[in-house]
Motif scaffolding. Structure first.
Motif, PDB file in Angstrom:
ATOM      1  N   VAL A  61      24.018  32.201  38.044  1.00  0.00           N
ATOM      2  CA  VAL A  61      24.061  33.271  37.042  1.00  0.00           C
ATOM      3  C   VAL A  61      25.126  32.972  35.997  1.00  0.00           C
ATOM      4  O   VAL A  61      24.910  33.156  34.790  1.00  0.00           O
ATOM      5  CB  VAL A  61      24.323  34.628  37.722  1.00  0.00           C
ATOM      6  N   ALA A  62      26.279  32.458  36.437  1.00  0.00           N
ATOM      7  CA  ALA A  62      27.350  32.137  35.491  1.00  0.00           C
ATOM      8  C   ALA A  62      26.923  31.053  34.511  1.00  0.00           C
ATOM      9  O   ALA A  62      27.195  31.140  33.303  1.00  0.00           O
ATOM     10  CB  ALA A  62      28.602  31.694  36.257  1.00  0.00           C
ATOM     11  N   VAL A  63      26.232  30.018  35.003  1.00  0.00           N
ATOM     12  CA  VAL A  63      25.778  28.930  34.124  1.00  0.00           C
ATOM     13  C   VAL A  63      24.753  29.449  33.121  1.00  0.00           C
ATOM     14  O   VAL A  63      24.828  29.168  31.925  1.00  0.00           O
ATOM     15  CB  VAL A  63      25.192  27.774  34.950  1.00  0.00           C
ATOM     16  N   ALA A  64      23.754  30.198  33.613  1.00  0.00           N
ATOM     17  CA  ALA A  64      22.735  30.735  32.707  1.00  0.00           C
ATOM     18  C   ALA A  64      23.370  31.632  31.652  1.00  0.00           C
ATOM     19  O   ALA A  64      22.983  31.604  30.476  1.00  0.00           O
ATOM     20  CB  ALA A  64      21.687  31.507  33.506  1.00  0.00           C
ATOM     21  N   ASN A  65      24.369  32.401  32.047  1.00  0.00           N
ATOM     22  CA  ASN A  65      25.063  33.284  31.112  1.00  0.00           C
ATOM     23  C   ASN A  65      25.791  32.478  30.043  1.00  0.00           C
ATOM     24  O   ASN A  65      25.769  32.816  28.858  1.00  0.00           O
ATOM     25  CB  ASN A  65      26.047  34.165  31.874  1.00  0.00           C
ATOM     26  N   GLN A  66      26.465  31.398  30.452  1.00  0.00           N
ATOM     27  CA  GLN A  66      27.182  30.563  29.489  1.00  0.00           C
ATOM     28  C   GLN A  66      26.235  29.936  28.481  1.00  0.00           C
ATOM     29  O   GLN A  66      26.598  29.719  27.320  1.00  0.00           O
ATOM     30  CB  GLN A  66      27.946  29.472  30.228  1.00  0.00           C
ATOM     31  N   LEU A  67      25.022  29.628  28.920  1.00  0.00           N
ATOM     32  CA  LEU A  67      24.042  28.996  28.038  1.00  0.00           C
ATOM     33  C   LEU A  67      23.241  30.009  27.230  1.00  0.00           C
ATOM     34  O   LEU A  67      22.422  29.611  26.383  1.00  0.00           O
ATOM     35  CB  LEU A  67      23.085  28.129  28.860  1.00  0.00           C
ATOM     36  N   GLY A  68      23.427  31.291  27.489  1.00  0.00           N
ATOM     37  CA  GLY A  68      22.613  32.300  26.827  1.00  0.00           C
ATOM     38  C   GLY A  68      21.148  32.175  27.210  1.00  0.00           C
ATOM     39  O   GLY A  68      20.252  32.428  26.399  1.00  0.00           O
ATOM     40  N   ALA A  69      20.910  31.790  28.466  1.00  0.00           N
ATOM     41  CA  ALA A  69      19.561  31.479  28.940  1.00  0.00           C
ATOM     42  C   ALA A  69      19.028  32.582  29.842  1.00  0.00           C
ATOM     43  O   ALA A  69      19.772  33.437  30.332  1.00  0.00           O
ATOM     44  CB  ALA A  69      19.576  30.155  29.703  1.00  0.00           C
TER      45      ALA A  69
END
Length: 278
Positions: free
Chosen positions: A25-33
C-alpha cells in the motif's frame, strides 16, 4: 495514464511476511497508483484411494490444507483493505486458486495485466522465493520484491545496478515511475565482475537520465571476494539507498531456474526492496 500495480500473494505452503500489506500500500501510494491485491489459494485435488484414506486420513488433511490456505487469503485481503482505507488508496482485490505446482504460474499470468507486480520475500523460505522468481521471469512485467519483515519507507533514493546489458536497460526504463519521484539517483557499476561494454557506461547512462531531467551520480565499486549480489546490496545500504534497480538474469529449463550470479545473490538475501526486470 493511471499506473496499475498488483500485489500477488500465495497462501500455500508458506504465508508471506507480516509487513507485505502495509509495504504494498505504501509503494502504490508513493506512485499515485491503484492497487490490486490477488491472493492465490491452494486447491489440492483429492487423489486418495481407499487404503490412503484408511491409513492416513488423506481426504481430511487435504481439506484442512485447502481451508487453511483460504483462511490466510481472507486474512490478507482484510488486512490490505484496512490499510488501503487508512491511506485512502484505490484498491481492488480477488482470490484465485491453483494446484500446488501451478501457484507461481498463476501469479505470473495474473501479473501480466498490470504495470508493476509486487511480491513478498522471506528469509530462508524457498516456496516464497520460488514464487518471486516465477513472477520476475514469467510475468513480462517489472517486479518489485519486498522484504516481508520490515517497513520499506519512502523509496526516495534509487540505486541502479548498471552493466550496460539489455536487462539492465529494461530495468531502468521500467523504473521510470520511481526515478521521477526520487530525490537521489545513484548509478553503480561493478568493475571487476565482467567486462563492461564501455569504460564510461555509467556516465553514459547518467547523461541520458540528465537529458530527461533526472540527475544522477555515478559510482564504481569492486566486488572483490564478495558475491556480486551481496556487493551491490552492501553498497546500496552503505549509501542509504532505499530501492535497488537491476536486470534479472536467468533462464528457465522446464520450470527450473538457472539464475545469474547477481540475481541469485539478491534473491538469496534480500535486505532492501529490489525492482527486477527480465
Amino acid at each position: 495514464m493511471q499506473l496499475l500495480t498488483a500485489l500477488l500473494l500465495p497462501t500455500y505452503p508458506d504465508p508471506p511476511g507480516p509487513k507485505v500489506a502495509a509495504n504494498a500500500v505504501a509503494v502504490a501510494n508513493q506512485l499515485g497508483a491503484t492497487l490490486d491485491a490477488t491472493v492465490i489459494n491452494v486447491d489440492i485435488p483429492d487423489v486418495s484411494n481407499a487404503l490412503s484414506s484408511l491409513l492416513l486420513d488423506l481426504p481430511a488433511k487435504i481439506r484442512e490444507a485447502n481451508a487453511a490456505s483460504r483462511n490466510r487469503g481472507k486474512a490478507f485481503l482484510d488486512a490490505i483493505a484496512a490499510e488501503a482505507a487508512r491511506c485512502n488508496l484505490a484498491l481492488t482485490s480477488q482470490a484465485l486458486k491453483a494446484q500446488p505446482a501451478f501457484i507461481g504460474e498463476t501469479a505470473a499470468r495474473e501479473g501480466r495485466y498490470f504495470d508493476l507486480c509486487m511480491v513478498s520475500w522471506a528469509h530462508n523460505v524457498q516456496s516464497i522465493r520460488a514464487i518471486a522468481e516465477e513472477v520476475v521471469f514469467n510475468s513480462g512485467r517489472p517486479t518489485l520484491v519486498l522484504p516481508g519483515d520490515e517497513d520499506v519507507g519512502a523509496l526516495d533514493h534509487v540505486v541502479i545496478a548498471w552493466d550496460g546489458s539489455r536487462v539492465a536497460a529494461r530495468a531502468v526504463a521500467d523504473a521510470r515511475p520511481f526515478l521521477e519521484r526520487a530525490s537521489t539517483i545513484s548509478i553503480v557499476t561493478v568493475t571487476d565482475e565482467k567486462v563492461l561494454p564501455h569504460e564510461d557506461a555509467g556516465d553514459r547512462l547518467a547523461d541520458g537520465l540528465a537529458a530527461r531531467g533526472l540527475p544522477a551520480k555515478v559510482e564504481q565499486i569492486l566486488a572483490g571476494d564478495n558475491e556480486i549480489g551481496a556487493a551491490l546490496e552492501d553498497h546500496a545500504l552503505r549509501i542509504n539507498g532505499k530501492l535497488l534497480v537491476m536486470g534479472g538474469w536467468g533462464h528457465s529449463r522446464i520450470r527450473d531456474f538457472v539464475l545469474g550470479g547477481a540475481t541469485d545473490g539478491i534473491l538469496s538475501d534480500l535486505r532492501l526492496p529490489v525492482l527486477m526486470s527480465h
